[in-house]
Scaffold this motif. Sequence first.
Motif, PDB file in Angstrom:
ATOM      1  N   GLU A 405      35.578  32.676 211.679  1.00  7.05           N
ATOM      2  CA  GLU A 405      36.064  33.033 213.014  1.00  7.05           C
ATOM      3  C   GLU A 405      35.191  34.083 213.703  1.00  7.05           C
ATOM      4  OE1 GLU A 405      40.933  32.539 212.652  1.00  7.05           O
ATOM      5  OE2 GLU A 405      40.003  34.530 212.741  1.00  7.05           O
ATOM      6  N   ARG A 406      34.860  35.146 212.944  1.00  4.20           N
ATOM      7  CA  ARG A 406      34.250  36.320 213.561  1.00  4.20           C
ATOM      8  C   ARG A 406      32.925  36.732 212.933  1.00  4.20           C
ATOM      9  NH1 ARG A 406      39.113  40.472 215.053  1.00  4.20           N
ATOM     10  NH2 ARG A 406      40.737  38.940 215.549  1.00  4.20           N
ATOM     11  N   GLY A 407      32.536  36.027 211.907  1.00  9.48           N
ATOM     12  CA  GLY A 407      31.348  36.454 211.195  1.00  9.48           C
ATOM     13  C   GLY A 407      31.549  37.752 210.442  1.00  9.48           C
ATOM     14  N   ALA A 408      32.820  38.098 210.170  1.00 10.93           N
ATOM     15  CA  ALA A 408      33.141  39.359 209.501  1.00 10.93           C
ATOM     16  C   ALA A 408      32.867  39.255 208.007  1.00 10.93           C
ATOM     17  CB  ALA A 408      34.608  39.718 209.731  1.00 10.93           C
ATOM     18  N   GLY A 409      32.306  40.324 207.464  1.00  8.64           N
ATOM     19  CA  GLY A 409      32.087  40.397 206.023  1.00  8.64           C
ATOM     20  C   GLY A 409      33.260  41.084 205.354  1.00  8.64           C
ATOM     21  N   THR A 410      33.968  40.366 204.521  1.00  7.34           N
ATOM     22  CA  THR A 410      35.183  40.899 203.897  1.00  7.34           C
ATOM     23  C   THR A 410      34.988  41.080 202.409  1.00  7.34           C
ATOM     24  OG1 THR A 410      36.545  39.763 205.558  1.00  7.34           O
ATOM     25  CG2 THR A 410      37.647  40.540 203.562  1.00  7.34           C
ATOM     26  N   ARG A 411      35.206  42.297 201.953  1.00  7.41           N
ATOM     27  CA  ARG A 411      35.139  42.608 200.535  1.00  7.41           C
ATOM     28  C   ARG A 411      36.525  42.421 199.924  1.00  7.41           C
ATOM     29  NH1 ARG A 411      32.280  48.204 199.126  1.00  7.41           N
ATOM     30  NH2 ARG A 411      30.797  47.148 200.518  1.00  7.41           N
ATOM     31  N   VAL A 412      36.599  41.749 198.784  1.00  5.98           N
ATOM     32  CA  VAL A 412      37.875  41.545 198.086  1.00  5.98           C
ATOM     33  C   VAL A 412      37.811  42.271 196.753  1.00  5.98           C
ATOM     34  CG1 VAL A 412      39.480  39.864 197.097  1.00  5.98           C
ATOM     35  CG2 VAL A 412      38.249  39.320 199.219  1.00  5.98           C
ATOM     36  N   VAL A 413      38.749  43.181 196.555  1.00  5.21           N
ATOM     37  CA  VAL A 413      38.789  44.002 195.346  1.00  5.21           C
ATOM     38  C   VAL A 413      40.074  43.700 194.580  1.00  5.21           C
ATOM     39  CG1 VAL A 413      38.853  46.352 194.427  1.00  5.21           C
ATOM     40  CG2 VAL A 413      37.433  45.829 196.429  1.00  5.21           C
ATOM     41  N   ASP A 414      39.917  43.251 193.355  1.00  8.46           N
ATOM     42  CA  ASP A 414      41.050  42.957 192.470  1.00  8.46           C
ATOM     43  C   ASP A 414      41.324  44.209 191.633  1.00  8.46           C
ATOM     44  OD1 ASP A 414      42.931  42.008 190.688  1.00  8.46           O
ATOM     45  OD2 ASP A 414      41.645  40.452 189.823  1.00  8.46           O
ATOM     46  N   LEU A 415      42.505  44.796 191.809  1.00  7.90           N
ATOM     47  CA  LEU A 415      42.847  46.021 191.076  1.00  7.90           C
ATOM     48  C   LEU A 415      42.850  45.799 189.566  1.00  7.90           C
ATOM     49  CD1 LEU A 415      45.747  47.407 193.294  1.00  7.90           C
ATOM     50  CD2 LEU A 415      43.499  48.448 192.977  1.00  7.90           C
ATOM     51  N   GLN A 416      43.357  44.678 189.115  1.00  6.02           N
ATOM     52  CA  GLN A 416      43.479  44.308 187.698  1.00  6.02           C
ATOM     53  C   GLN A 416      44.484  45.170 186.945  1.00  6.02           C
ATOM     54  OE1 GLN A 416      39.524  42.411 186.067  1.00  6.02           O
ATOM     55  NE2 GLN A 416      39.084  44.515 186.662  1.00  6.02           N
ATOM     56  N   TRP A 417      44.385  46.476 187.075  1.00  5.78           N
ATOM     57  CA  TRP A 417      45.301  47.413 186.406  1.00  5.78           C
ATOM     58  C   TRP A 417      46.202  48.062 187.452  1.00  5.78           C
ATOM     59  CZ3 TRP A 417      45.068  47.332 181.179  1.00  5.78           C
ATOM     60  CH2 TRP A 417      43.885  46.881 180.586  1.00  5.78           C
ATOM     61  N   LEU A 418      47.502  47.920 187.272  1.00  6.63           N
ATOM     62  CA  LEU A 418      48.452  48.539 188.199  1.00  6.63           C
ATOM     63  C   LEU A 418      48.997  49.848 187.664  1.00  6.63           C
ATOM     64  CD1 LEU A 418      50.467  45.449 189.518  1.00  6.63           C
ATOM     65  CD2 LEU A 418      48.265  46.384 190.286  1.00  6.63           C
ATOM     66  N   ALA A 419      48.851  50.072 186.376  1.00  8.40           N
ATOM     67  CA  ALA A 419      49.271  51.344 185.778  1.00  8.40           C
ATOM     68  C   ALA A 419      48.415  51.588 184.546  1.00  8.40           C
ATOM     69  CB  ALA A 419      50.752  51.318 185.407  1.00  8.40           C
ATOM     70  N   PRO A 420      47.809  52.773 184.420  1.00  5.68           N
ATOM     71  CA  PRO A 420      47.661  53.740 185.512  1.00  5.68           C
ATOM     72  C   PRO A 420      46.811  53.126 186.636  1.00  5.68           C
ATOM     73  CG  PRO A 420      47.079  54.710 183.378  1.00  5.68           C
ATOM     74  CD  PRO A 420      47.184  53.229 183.168  1.00  5.68           C
ATOM     75  N   LEU A 421      47.101  53.513 187.865  1.00  7.30           N
ATOM     76  CA  LEU A 421      46.360  52.963 188.994  1.00  7.30           C
ATOM     77  C   LEU A 421      44.884  53.373 188.900  1.00  7.30           C
ATOM     78  CD1 LEU A 421      47.020  51.358 191.636  1.00  7.30           C
ATOM     79  CD2 LEU A 421      46.869  53.560 192.803  1.00  7.30           C
ATOM     80  N   PRO A 422      43.956  52.429 189.003  1.00  4.72           N
ATOM     81  CA  PRO A 422      42.527  52.743 188.856  1.00  4.72           C
ATOM     82  C   PRO A 422      41.948  53.351 190.126  1.00  4.72           C
ATOM     83  CG  PRO A 422      42.803  50.402 189.225  1.00  4.72           C
ATOM     84  CD  PRO A 422      44.191  50.980 189.143  1.00  4.72           C
ATOM     85  N   ALA A 423      42.423  54.539 190.493  1.00  9.46           N
ATOM     86  CA  ALA A 423      42.083  55.136 191.790  1.00  9.46           C
ATOM     87  C   ALA A 423      40.592  55.407 191.916  1.00  9.46           C
ATOM     88  CB  ALA A 423      42.889  56.424 191.983  1.00  9.46           C
ATOM     89  N   ALA A 424      39.971  56.001 190.906  1.00 10.35           N
ATOM     90  CA  ALA A 424      38.560  56.356 191.007  1.00 10.35           C
ATOM     91  C   ALA A 424      37.685  55.121 191.158  1.00 10.35           C
ATOM     92  CB  ALA A 424      38.147  57.159 189.780  1.00 10.35           C
ATOM     93  N   SER A 425      37.943  54.114 190.339  1.00  7.80           N
ATOM     94  CA  SER A 425      37.150  52.883 190.416  1.00  7.80           C
ATOM     95  C   SER A 425      37.375  52.178 191.747  1.00  7.80           C
ATOM     96  CB  SER A 425      37.526  51.964 189.249  1.00  7.80           C
ATOM     97  OG  SER A 425      36.824  50.750 189.296  1.00  7.80           O
ATOM     98  N   MET A 426      38.614  52.220 192.242  1.00 10.19           N
ATOM     99  CA  MET A 426      38.921  51.595 193.529  1.00 10.19           C
ATOM    100  C   MET A 426      38.156  52.279 194.658  1.00 10.19           C
ATOM    101  SD  MET A 426      42.623  51.331 195.445  1.00 10.19           S
ATOM    102  CE  MET A 426      42.794  53.113 195.528  1.00 10.19           C
ATOM    103  N   LEU A 427      38.145  53.597 194.660  1.00  4.29           N
ATOM    104  CA  LEU A 427      37.436  54.333 195.708  1.00  4.29           C
ATOM    105  C   LEU A 427      35.941  54.030 195.681  1.00  4.29           C
ATOM    106  CD1 LEU A 427      39.374  57.676 195.353  1.00  4.29           C
ATOM    107  CD2 LEU A 427      39.226  56.313 197.450  1.00  4.29           C
ATOM    108  N   ALA A 428      35.389  53.934 194.494  1.00  5.87           N
ATOM    109  CA  ALA A 428      33.970  53.603 194.377  1.00  5.87           C
ATOM    110  C   ALA A 428      33.688  52.209 194.921  1.00  5.87           C
ATOM    111  CB  ALA A 428      33.529  53.705 192.920  1.00  5.87           C
ATOM    112  N   ALA A 429      34.609  51.281 194.669  1.00  6.49           N
ATOM    113  CA  ALA A 429      34.424  49.904 195.134  1.00  6.49           C
ATOM    114  C   ALA A 429      34.547  49.785 196.646  1.00  6.49           C
ATOM    115  CB  ALA A 429      35.445  48.990 194.455  1.00  6.49           C
ATOM    116  N   LEU A 430      35.210  50.755 197.291  1.00  8.18           N
ATOM    117  CA  LEU A 430      35.407  50.706 198.743  1.00  8.18           C
ATOM    118  C   LEU A 430      34.365  51.499 199.507  1.00  8.18           C
ATOM    119  CD1 LEU A 430      39.293  51.163 198.845  1.00  8.18           C
ATOM    120  CD2 LEU A 430      37.996  49.044 199.054  1.00  8.18           C
ATOM    121  N   ASP A 431      33.424  52.045 198.817  1.00 12.93           N
ATOM    122  CA  ASP A 431      32.410  52.880 199.452  1.00 12.93           C
ATOM    123  C   ASP A 431      31.668  52.106 200.550  1.00 12.93           C
ATOM    124  OD1 ASP A 431      30.817  55.251 199.719  1.00 12.93           O
ATOM    125  OD2 ASP A 431      29.197  54.185 198.690  1.00 12.93           O
ATOM    126  N   GLY A 432      31.625  52.709 201.728  1.00 13.20           N
ATOM    127  CA  GLY A 432      30.890  52.104 202.833  1.00 13.20           C
ATOM    128  C   GLY A 432      31.673  51.136 203.689  1.00 13.20           C
TER     129      GLY A 432
END
Length: 500
Positions: A405-432
């Motif tokens: 539709e828009r030529g948008a680049g979408t990143r998909v991140v699978d958490l895999q672990w819901l507990a404990p929440l992988p906050a640090a790894s998630m933040l690194a994956a969302l960089d930029g």
Amino acid sequence: MLSALPGLDYTAVDGADPARLLAVAGEVADRVRAGRRPAVLHLRTVRFMGHAGSDAELAYRSRSEILADYARDPLLATAAVLARRGILAPAESLARYEQTRKLVMDQAEAMLGRVERLPDAAAVTAPLTERRTDRVSAAAGRAGAGRDKVFGGRLPESRGPLTLAQSVNAALHDALLTWPQAQVFGEDVARKGGVYGATRGLRKAFGANRVFDTLLDEQTILGVALGGALAGTLPIPEIQYLAYLHNAEDQLRGEAASLRFFSDGQYGNGMVVRIAGLAYQKGFGGHFHNDNSVAVLRDIPGLALAVASHPATAPALLRQCLALAEQEKRVCVFLEPIALYHTRDLHSDGDGGWLARYAPPDEWAATETPLGQVRTVRDGDDLALVTFGNGVPMSLRVAETLAAERGAGTRVVDLQWLAPLPAASMLAALDGVPRVLVVDETRAGGGVSEAVVAALVDAGYPGRISRVNSVDSYVPLGPAADHVLLGEHDVLTAARALLD
């Protein structure tokens, strides 16, 4: 009531008659050992004093009732028997009692000042948070000998692409081969091979002592796991549907997951509880077979909750859970999305986009999925969809639509672990990435997205954040379920709004 239960040896004894109690207890123990069957020894006794310091019995019991209980004191009854038989005079029994009291008090006073108080929160939670990363990694990469025989000469890595259910089944075969102390049990897991075929062939390959059916009772299933873990086995119990976990969730909260904490790490109930769950399965359902609530599992300190989404990664997640249970004595829950068990396609019929080859043992180390690590499924710089479980294929399809539709680049991140929440790894994956949409199939209240959004805010994530969830509702039967469950169109609408 206990005496009426079939197949259960029941004996009642007066707790104030110590001589008969000893004799009868010995007889019952002999019968249990000889017959290899359980027995109940029911002792009638009394409880002294109130439930707590503020519980003044005189406020609701008469003096005569309280004194009548004191007359049935098992210690007094024992002293009386010893006196009648000329073994110990009353004064000698009293002296022993006082001697023991003094010993205990002296020991208590000697310990005062010697016991170090826990200095901070980290010290308190150490039994729950202590990691053995290297040992877990090594254990997760092990493979047992004799795979060719167990798989009947047809190794899963040579079978071609597998569904999620097939990959879990292959991983369970490998798990029982790698961990000889492992046992798989639950409702219909042995002879039938599971409702969805995930345990098919395990009983034939490993025998009824290691793969067995249980009563249709979740408390019994998790109770067997509790005892088995303490006895040295590696339990892999199955709860047939997520909704039925709630019948026995305190077995995990109050017993299994708390043992490491209250024993300061000396004991543990390491286990991997497999649960077929989440929603979206077709044909039948309702809230007993379609349940999208994981709140209770995320609220148990120290428990690790993994959610499989794709056949390529599910085996590594399962092996990681088994390694965590063995090496860290951690209670792990491995949640398997029912609706994805037999899914084959992703974008169109016949594309095979939700199939994957099974990784052979020499690739296990390279494909390890450690606790606390997310997985970037698709890259893109305009928008990130953070999700798990059924949300992963939904998000991938939405990403494809946004690209068209828009030529948008979408990143998909699978958490895999819901507990404990992988906050640090998630933040690194969302960089930029300047925008994040949390795609959460659980409910808006008490769901996963609340924690994800909070983690992003706490970390100072600079971009825009939004979330989309299922409705706060039980899951109804039939097409009505579509009104309350998160749908692909909901994700697409929210993603478009975030890009505008």
